[in-house]
Design a protein around this motif. Structure first.
Motif, short mmCIF file in Angstrom:
data_model
loop_
_atom_site.label_atom_id
_atom_site.label_comp_id
_atom_site.label_asym_id
_atom_site.label_seq_id
_atom_site.Cartn_x
_atom_site.Cartn_y
_atom_site.Cartn_z
N ILE A 223 119.39 14.85 -11.65
CA ILE A 223 119.41 16.23 -10.71
C ILE A 223 117.48 16.62 -10.72
N GLU A 224 116.41 15.99 -11.50
CA GLU A 224 114.82 16.08 -11.44
C GLU A 224 114.40 14.26 -10.74
N LEU A 225 114.93 13.83 -11.33
CA LEU A 225 115.24 12.49 -10.71
C LEU A 225 115.88 11.42 -10.17
N ASN A 226 116.04 10.74 -9.12
CA ASN A 226 116.98 9.46 -9.33
C ASN A 226 116.38 9.04 -9.46
N PHE A 227 117.12 7.66 -8.55
CA PHE A 227 116.40 6.66 -9.16
C PHE A 227 115.79 5.89 -7.76
N GLU A 228 116.27 6.40 -6.39
CA GLU A 228 115.09 6.16 -5.96
C GLU A 228 113.82 6.16 -6.09
N GLN A 229 113.51 8.17 -6.50
CA GLN A 229 112.35 8.53 -6.37
C GLN A 229 111.66 7.48 -7.83
N LEU A 230 112.26 7.47 -8.47
CA LEU A 230 111.36 6.42 -10.03
C LEU A 230 111.50 5.66 -9.62
N ILE A 231 111.34 4.84 -9.06
CA ILE A 231 111.42 3.37 -8.65
C ILE A 231 110.53 3.31 -7.23
N SER A 232 110.42 4.47 -6.38
CA SER A 232 109.50 4.26 -5.35
C SER A 232 108.35 4.61 -5.88
N LYS A 233 108.10 5.57 -6.65
CA LYS A 233 107.54 6.10 -7.28
C LYS A 233 106.06 4.77 -8.62
N ALA A 234 107.19 4.41 -8.71
CA ALA A 234 106.44 2.72 -9.63
C ALA A 234 106.31 2.52 -9.05
N SER A 235 106.87 1.58 -7.88
CA SER A 235 106.44 1.11 -7.32
C SER A 235 104.44 1.56 -6.34
N VAL A 236 103.64 2.42 -6.26
CA VAL A 236 103.20 2.80 -6.29
C VAL A 236 102.31 2.35 -7.99
N LEU A 237 102.62 2.84 -8.49
CA LEU A 237 101.82 2.79 -9.98
C LEU A 237 101.32 1.86 -10.38
N LEU A 238 101.92 0.72 -9.82
CA LEU A 238 101.76 -0.42 -10.70
C LEU A 238 100.80 -0.87 -10.24
N SER A 239 100.09 -1.43 -11.32
CA SER A 239 99.25 -2.54 -11.29
C SER A 239 99.14 -4.29 -10.61
N GLU A 240 98.86 -4.70 -10.66
CA GLU A 240 99.27 -6.06 -9.36
C GLU A 240 100.29 -6.90 -10.21
N ASN A 241 99.59 -7.09 -11.82
CA ASN A 241 100.28 -7.42 -12.34
C ASN A 241 101.40 -6.96 -13.41
N GLY A 242 101.29 -5.67 -12.56
CA GLY A 242 102.10 -4.89 -13.46
C GLY A 242 103.41 -5.41 -13.72
N ILE A 243 104.43 -3.88 -14.84
CA ILE A 243 105.75 -4.61 -15.12
C ILE A 243 106.31 -3.41 -14.74
N PHE A 244 107.56 -3.31 -14.53
CA PHE A 244 108.43 -2.01 -14.39
C PHE A 244 109.64 -2.25 -15.43
N SER A 245 109.54 -1.32 -16.36
CA SER A 245 110.96 -2.42 -17.19
C SER A 245 111.44 -0.76 -17.80
N VAL A 246 113.17 -0.78 -17.40
CA VAL A 246 113.98 0.26 -17.29
C VAL A 246 115.14 -0.62 -17.97
#
Length: 231
Positions: free
Chosen positions: A129-152
């Motif tokens: 409702i508040e956060l769909n997958f595309e919203q989560l992914i798109s925002k994470a891609s902007v906030l991730l450091s150069e060598n960072g990891i996005f884990s779900v």
């Protein structure tokens, strides 16, 4: 509702917030936090995942976000009551509107994964409702450091869609852990980790129980520093 006791911390729980569950424990134990200095958790709930990661990495600093006031307050209490409290901070925030001048080395989330329905049970925590997958992914891609990891951690049946969406935001699958509830069963959950750099994908299989209500040696070994039980 009784607190959930771990070896080094305790989780206060509430009927208004999604409770401690296997998904959260698995992500807290499996997410690659080793080289992280700054960690962001999206949708903290009780704060379980951040607390597990704080135990695993004694130098990292953590920021937890949750849009729900009840979850924000519960996480705040659990953070403050822990021995890791100096490195833990949380805010009540809509992730879609969150901004940060600093990037994060690990962004971790146990996201909502049911399509919206008429059910009121865990409505925000379990439905998109508040956060769909595309919203989560798109925002994470902007906030991730150069060598960072996005884990779900997500249900196995939607893994392919999640990976495809991530690719559209230049997030490459780096690691895939297929989680089975019991031996010889279908994959139930996936822990997926993404990075901004394309690497050889690391794949593994994890079995939680070797027979009904009897944890596998794999699970006992993974969680031995957290759960208060023995083999």
């Amino acid at each position: 509702m009784k607190p959930f006791k771990f070896k080094q911390f305790e989780i206060l729980q509430s009927s208004d917030v999604f409770r401690v569950g296997t998904d959260g424990v698995m992500l807290g134990a499996l997410a690659n936090v080793d080289n992280a200095d700054r960690v962001l958790e999206v949708g903290t709930g009780t704060g379980l995942i951040s607390l597990m990661l704080a135990q695993r990495n004694p130098k990292a600093e953590f920021l937890g976000l949750d849009i729900q006031n009840a979850a924000f307050e519960l996480t705040r209490r659990n953070f403050q009551n822990s021995i890791f409290n100096a490195r833990l901070k949380n805010i009540q925030q809509d992730f879609k509107l969150f901004e940060s001048s600093e990037k994060f080395d690990l962004i971790v989330s146990n996201p909502p994964y049911f399509e919206e329905s008429d059910s009121s049970k865990d409505k925000v925590a379990r439905q998109t409702i508040e956060l769909n997958f595309e919203q989560l992914i798109s925002k994470a891609s902007v906030l991730l450091s150069e060598n960072g990891i996005f884990s779900v951690i997500i249900p196995a049946e939607i893994g392919r869609d999640f990976i495809e969406i991530a690719g559209g935001y230049h997030l490459f699958l780096d690691r895939r852990v297929a989680i089975k509830g019991i031996e010889n069963s279908k994959t139930k959950r996936l822990v997926l980790e993404f990075s901004l750099v394309e690497n050889v994908i690391k794949e593994s299989v994890f079995v939680i129980e070797k027979s009904p209500r009897k944890y596998s040696d794999q699970y006992l070994e993974l969680t031995k520093e957290f759960h208060i039980f023995g083999k």
